[in-house]
Design a protein around this motif. Structure first.
Motif, PDB file in Angstrom:
ATOM      1  N   LEU A 325       0.822  -1.213   0.000  1.00  0.00           N
ATOM      2  CA  LEU A 325       0.000   0.000   0.000  1.00  0.00           C
ATOM      3  C   LEU A 325       0.858   1.266   0.000  1.00  0.00           C
ATOM      4  O   LEU A 325       0.438   2.302  -0.531  1.00  0.00           O
ATOM      5  CB  LEU A 325      -0.949  -0.001   1.191  1.00  0.00           C
ATOM      6  N   ALA A 326       2.053   1.206   0.588  1.00  0.00           N
ATOM      7  CA  ALA A 326       2.961   2.354   0.493  1.00  0.00           C
ATOM      8  C   ALA A 326       3.333   2.619  -0.958  1.00  0.00           C
ATOM      9  O   ALA A 326       3.390   3.766  -1.411  1.00  0.00           O
ATOM     10  CB  ALA A 326       4.209   2.113   1.337  1.00  0.00           C
ATOM     11  N   ILE A 327       3.576   1.547  -1.714  1.00  0.00           N
ATOM     12  CA  ILE A 327       3.900   1.690  -3.138  1.00  0.00           C
ATOM     13  C   ILE A 327       2.701   2.212  -3.917  1.00  0.00           C
ATOM     14  O   ILE A 327       2.828   3.112  -4.759  1.00  0.00           O
ATOM     15  CB  ILE A 327       4.379   0.334  -3.697  1.00  0.00           C
ATOM     16  N   VAL A 328       1.525   1.652  -3.653  1.00  0.00           N
ATOM     17  CA  VAL A 328       0.317   2.116  -4.342  1.00  0.00           C
ATOM     18  C   VAL A 328       0.077   3.596  -4.049  1.00  0.00           C
ATOM     19  O   VAL A 328      -0.209   4.396  -4.950  1.00  0.00           O
ATOM     20  CB  VAL A 328      -0.904   1.270  -3.918  1.00  0.00           C
ATOM     21  N   GLY A 329       0.203   3.989  -2.783  1.00  0.00           N
ATOM     22  CA  GLY A 329       0.002   5.383  -2.415  1.00  0.00           C
ATOM     23  C   GLY A 329       1.010   6.305  -3.070  1.00  0.00           C
ATOM     24  O   GLY A 329       0.655   7.379  -3.584  1.00  0.00           O
ATOM     25  N   ALA A 330       2.290   5.892  -3.077  1.00  0.00           N
ATOM     26  CA  ALA A 330       3.319   6.710  -3.725  1.00  0.00           C
ATOM     27  C   ALA A 330       3.046   6.829  -5.218  1.00  0.00           C
ATOM     28  O   ALA A 330       3.280   7.885  -5.826  1.00  0.00           O
ATOM     29  CB  ALA A 330       4.691   6.108  -3.476  1.00  0.00           C
ATOM     30  N   SER A 331       2.543   5.762  -5.826  1.00  0.00           N
ATOM     31  CA  SER A 331       2.218   5.803  -7.251  1.00  0.00           C
ATOM     32  C   SER A 331       1.171   6.866  -7.539  1.00  0.00           C
ATOM     33  O   SER A 331       1.289   7.630  -8.506  1.00  0.00           O
ATOM     34  CB  SER A 331       1.710   4.433  -7.722  1.00  0.00           C
ATOM     35  N   TYR A 332       0.152   6.953  -6.682  1.00  0.00           N
ATOM     36  CA  TYR A 332      -0.903   7.946  -6.900  1.00  0.00           C
ATOM     37  C   TYR A 332      -0.422   9.362  -6.581  1.00  0.00           C
ATOM     38  O   TYR A 332      -1.001  10.332  -7.073  1.00  0.00           O
ATOM     39  CB  TYR A 332      -2.126   7.601  -6.059  1.00  0.00           C
ATOM     40  N   GLN A 333       0.624   9.468  -5.760  1.00  0.00           N
ATOM     41  CA  GLN A 333       1.192  10.781  -5.493  1.00  0.00           C
ATOM     42  C   GLN A 333       2.036  11.267  -6.681  1.00  0.00           C
ATOM     43  O   GLN A 333       1.970  12.428  -7.065  1.00  0.00           O
ATOM     44  CB  GLN A 333       2.046  10.722  -4.219  1.00  0.00           C
ATOM     45  N   PHE A 334       2.805  10.359  -7.259  1.00  0.00           N
ATOM     46  CA  PHE A 334       3.635  10.716  -8.420  1.00  0.00           C
ATOM     47  C   PHE A 334       2.812  10.809  -9.704  1.00  0.00           C
ATOM     48  O   PHE A 334       3.110  11.625 -10.580  1.00  0.00           O
ATOM     49  CB  PHE A 334       4.750   9.689  -8.610  1.00  0.00           C
ATOM     50  N   TYR A 335       1.812   9.941  -9.818  1.00  0.00           N
ATOM     51  CA  TYR A 335       0.980   9.891 -11.026  1.00  0.00           C
ATOM     52  C   TYR A 335      -0.487  10.029 -10.611  1.00  0.00           C
ATOM     53  O   TYR A 335      -1.227   9.043 -10.575  1.00  0.00           O
ATOM     54  CB  TYR A 335       1.210   8.573 -11.781  1.00  0.00           C
ATOM     55  N   PRO A 336      -0.927  11.242 -10.269  1.00  0.00           N
ATOM     56  CA  PRO A 336      -2.296  11.428  -9.756  1.00  0.00           C
ATOM     57  C   PRO A 336      -3.343  10.987 -10.766  1.00  0.00           C
ATOM     58  O   PRO A 336      -3.302  11.388 -11.935  1.00  0.00           O
ATOM     59  CB  PRO A 336      -2.364  12.944  -9.526  1.00  0.00           C
ATOM     60  N   PRO A 337      -4.293  10.170 -10.355  1.00  0.00           N
ATOM     61  CA  PRO A 337      -5.353   9.733 -11.280  1.00  0.00           C
ATOM     62  C   PRO A 337      -6.154  10.896 -11.861  1.00  0.00           C
ATOM     63  O   PRO A 337      -6.673  10.804 -12.974  1.00  0.00           O
ATOM     64  CB  PRO A 337      -6.229   8.840 -10.401  1.00  0.00           C
ATOM     65  N   THR A 338      -6.239  11.994 -11.109  1.00  0.00           N
ATOM     66  CA  THR A 338      -7.074  13.114 -11.548  1.00  0.00           C
ATOM     67  C   THR A 338      -6.525  13.845 -12.762  1.00  0.00           C
ATOM     68  O   THR A 338      -7.243  14.653 -13.369  1.00  0.00           O
ATOM     69  CB  THR A 338      -7.235  14.120 -10.399  1.00  0.00           C
ATOM     70  N   VAL A 339      -5.275  13.582 -13.143  1.00  0.00           N
ATOM     71  CA  VAL A 339      -4.733  14.263 -14.327  1.00  0.00           C
ATOM     72  C   VAL A 339      -5.224  13.604 -15.612  1.00  0.00           C
ATOM     73  O   VAL A 339      -5.087  14.176 -16.700  1.00  0.00           O
ATOM     74  CB  VAL A 339      -3.184  14.295 -14.321  1.00  0.00           C
ATOM     75  N   GLY A 340      -5.792  12.402 -15.509  1.00  0.00           N
ATOM     76  CA  GLY A 340      -6.305  11.723 -16.692  1.00  0.00           C
ATOM     77  C   GLY A 340      -7.678  12.237 -17.087  1.00  0.00           C
ATOM     78  O   GLY A 340      -8.425  12.789 -16.260  1.00  0.00           O
ATOM     79  N   SER A 341      -8.026  12.040 -18.349  1.00  0.00           N
ATOM     80  CA  SER A 341      -9.346  12.459 -18.840  1.00  0.00           C
ATOM     81  C   SER A 341     -10.223  11.273 -19.208  1.00  0.00           C
ATOM     82  O   SER A 341     -11.342  11.454 -19.687  1.00  0.00           O
ATOM     83  CB  SER A 341      -9.177  13.365 -20.070  1.00  0.00           C
TER      84      SER A 341
END
Length: 403
Positions: A325-341
């Motif tokens: 979960l630390a990796i999953v969380g860091a992934s969403y911090q580096f690659y925020p889902p909200t930047v996608g369309s």
């Protein structure tokens, strides 16, 4: 394409490979694979591929350097993916059922050799990159963050120790399958603890103390930094030497518990001091809480021999809960889902992933400790769904943002 762009591209490919291994690992656990195959898929496949990718991206600037070369990153990725696949195949029940024993042993040897070649490439690339600053005295910390330099230097000092654990653990893995002198008696969990607790967890502590306070725009308690990093540096060695029981093992379990719980406490205090709570950072907070639970279970092992169910719960809490979960969380911090369309590119999807993985894991652990097989199956099914959605989210994000 510039040097920095190539480095970023290949780092993302390691992260994506890790996400793919996460999904494969959960499917294999649901199907009832062997413990050794599960550890291979979860630790070597998911956790370490992701750590490699982020280390290529973060260690050079943290040591005030530029990555020396990107030319060998594809070699590392191919070797580590192939090595993981062969090692997992050899350790799985399917591999043992289909192939004769000599073929399985050859498969494992080839996998361990490929994995070790990949690690050698990684160590050589990072070592050459930071060769003039091996202890990390130069931190790349700007004047605006000058007050963070003592923590940054302490965190940098832990990185060479973590890398040493990677080298030792990979050698132990190779020696278990090749005609080489083994570390101690060649007991497989020694290598797993060197790689998991030694390399992955200590790297998480080091990078976490540099990265997370900046994301949160707050400071961790410095006294906890001075406790966590030394305990996290010595604990894995004591665990690896002391396994499976005895006074050295108990010392190692205590040191690792101090490190994990101390890190969780430091992060909790930093969160309390911050007003920035994003979905990725919240996932890391859940991760350290689960890591603390895993550490508590590990302490019970030092008191009396654990059951097979307790060992499985401890492994799952550490690999999927804490590191995962630390990796999953860091992934969403580096690659925020909200930047996608695209459809589903939102924090709500990210929260669903975190909820499925964390909730499924807790249900699974309850089933393991309570002897309820249906809870174990249901929990693993939820975690598998979460891992699959996580992989799909990263694939869609990377495709849209980076082509």
């Amino acid at each position: 394409m510039t040097h920095a762009e190539r480095a970023s591209r290949w780092a993302r490919r390691f992260v994506l490979a890790g996400a793919a291994w996460l999904a494969v690992w959960q499917v294999a656990e649901l199907a009832g694979t062997t413990r050794r195959a599960a550890v291979t898929l979860g630790l070597l496949g998911f956790v370490l591929h992701t750590v490699f990718g982020k280390a290529y991206a973060l260690v050079p600037p943290y040591f005030d350097r530029d990555l020396a070369t990107t030319r060998l990153m594809p070699v590392h990725l191919v070797c580590s993916v192939a090595g993981t696949l062969l090692l997992a195949g050899a350790a799985s029940g399917v591999g043992r059922a289909v192939l004769p024993t000599p073929a399985v042993e050859l498969l494992a040897l080839a996998g361990a050799a490929l994995w070790t070649v990949g690690v050698a490439v990684f160590l050589g690339t990072l070592g050459w990159t930071v060769r003039g600053n091996l202890l990390g005295g130069e931190t790349g910390t700007g004047e605006v963050n000058a007050e963070r330099r003592p923590v940054d230097r302490a965190a940098n000092l832990a990185v060479p120790v973590a890398v040493g654990y990677l080298a030792l653990g990979s050698y132990a893995l190779l020696a278990a399958h090749a005609p080489l002198p083994t570390l101690l008696d060649g007991y497989a969990p020694r290598a797993s603890h060197l790689l998991g607790a030694g390399f992955a967890t200590l790297t998480l502590f080091a990078v976490g103390f540099r990265l997370l306070p900046r994301f949160l725009v707050a400071h961790p308690p410095r006294v906890l930094v001075t406790v966590v990093l030394p305990a996290g540096a010595i604990g894995p060695a004591l665990l690896a030497v002391g396994l499976p029981a005895g006074p050295v093992f108990r010392l190692g379990a205590a040191a690792e518990a101090i490190a994990v719980i101390g890190f969780a406490t430091a992060l909790g205090v930093t969160f309390a001091r911050s007003d920035r709570h994003r979905v990725g950072l919240d996932a890391v907070l859940v991760a350290v809480a689960l890591g603390s639970l895993a550490a508590f279970l590990g302490l019970t092992f030092a008191v009396e021999p654990p059951t097979a169910e307790l060992v499985t719960a401890h492994r799952r809490l550490n690999l999927l809960g804490f590191l995962g979960l630390a990796i999953v969380g860091a992934s969403y911090q580096f690659y925020p889902p909200t930047v996608g369309s695209f459809r589903g590119a939102s924090d709500r999807t990210a929260l669903a992933v975190i909820g499925l993985v964390a909730g499924g894991l807790l249900v699974e652990v309850a089933g393991l400790l309570g002897g309820a097989t249906y809870l174990v199956t249901g929990g693993r099914l939820a975690a598998t769904l979460g891992a699959t959605v996580h992989l799909g989210l990263l694939v869609a994000l990377f495709r849209e943002r980076f082509g």
